[in-house]
Write a protein that holds these residues in place. Sequence first.
Motif, PDB file in Angstrom:
ATOM      1  N   LEU A  82      34.337  41.933  34.156  1.00  0.00           N
ATOM      2  CA  LEU A  82      33.608  42.649  35.202  1.00  0.00           C
ATOM      3  C   LEU A  82      33.932  44.137  35.160  1.00  0.00           C
ATOM      4  CD1 LEU A  82      31.694  42.445  37.630  1.00  0.00           C
ATOM      5  CD2 LEU A  82      33.705  42.014  39.067  1.00  0.00           C
ATOM      6  N   GLN A  83      35.208  44.477  34.928  1.00  0.00           N
ATOM      7  CA  GLN A  83      35.593  45.885  34.794  1.00  0.00           C
ATOM      8  C   GLN A  83      34.829  46.532  33.642  1.00  0.00           C
ATOM      9  OE1 GLN A  83      39.821  45.909  34.184  1.00  0.00           O
ATOM     10  NE2 GLN A  83      40.303  45.561  36.333  1.00  0.00           N
ATOM     11  N   GLN A  84      34.781  45.838  32.525  1.00  0.00           N
ATOM     12  CA  GLN A  84      34.088  46.360  31.345  1.00  0.00           C
ATOM     13  C   GLN A  84      32.620  46.593  31.662  1.00  0.00           C
ATOM     14  OE1 GLN A  84      35.634  47.312  28.722  1.00  0.00           O
ATOM     15  NE2 GLN A  84      34.690  46.651  26.850  1.00  0.00           N
ATOM     16  N   GLN A  85      32.025  45.639  32.364  1.00  0.00           N
ATOM     17  CA  GLN A  85      30.616  45.730  32.712  1.00  0.00           C
ATOM     18  C   GLN A  85      30.353  46.906  33.651  1.00  0.00           C
ATOM     19  OE1 GLN A  85      29.177  42.151  34.567  1.00  0.00           O
ATOM     20  NE2 GLN A  85      27.355  43.133  35.336  1.00  0.00           N
ATOM     21  N   LYS A  86      31.213  47.072  34.648  1.00  0.00           N
ATOM     22  CA  LYS A  86      30.994  48.114  35.659  1.00  0.00           C
ATOM     23  C   LYS A  86      31.445  49.497  35.206  1.00  0.00           C
ATOM     24  CE  LYS A  86      29.536  45.501  39.071  1.00  0.00           C
ATOM     25  NZ  LYS A  86      28.181  45.610  39.569  1.00  0.00           N
ATOM     26  N   LEU A  87      32.591  49.555  34.512  1.00  0.00           N
ATOM     27  CA  LEU A  87      33.173  50.851  34.181  1.00  0.00           C
ATOM     28  C   LEU A  87      32.916  51.279  32.744  1.00  0.00           C
ATOM     29  CD1 LEU A  87      36.608  50.546  36.010  1.00  0.00           C
ATOM     30  CD2 LEU A  87      34.506  51.603  36.828  1.00  0.00           C
ATOM     31  N   GLY A  88      32.561  50.348  31.880  1.00  0.00           N
ATOM     32  CA  GLY A  88      32.340  50.670  30.473  1.00  0.00           C
ATOM     33  C   GLY A  88      31.362  51.812  30.260  1.00  0.00           C
TER      34      GLY A  88
END
Length: 105
Positions: A82-88
């Motif tokens: 989820l971090q990767q999806q939101k912050l990537g």
Amino acid sequence: MQQLLQQAQKMQQDLAAAQEELAQAEVEGQAGGGLVKATVTGSGELRALVIDPKAVDPEDTETLADLVVAAVQAANENAQALQQQKLGPLAQGLGGGSGIPGLPF
């Protein structure tokens, strides 16, 4: 130069908003076919742990402990996704490195 500063400021605001969204989001991980379920925030904070009574064997607490660890690890992997999806995309706009501890980019 002014336009570049405005873009950087907007990216900072977007990053802060995404981080706040992650702190509020919850993801789940499970183990043992759903006998143990862990819920963490998008930033990795453990919020809940549910253990099905069928998973509890007083003679074999080691297996239960393994299931708990596996469920928490699965939940944290989902939080990282989820971090990767939101912050990537935001990190890419900042030149690749987000500077946020714990993020794999």
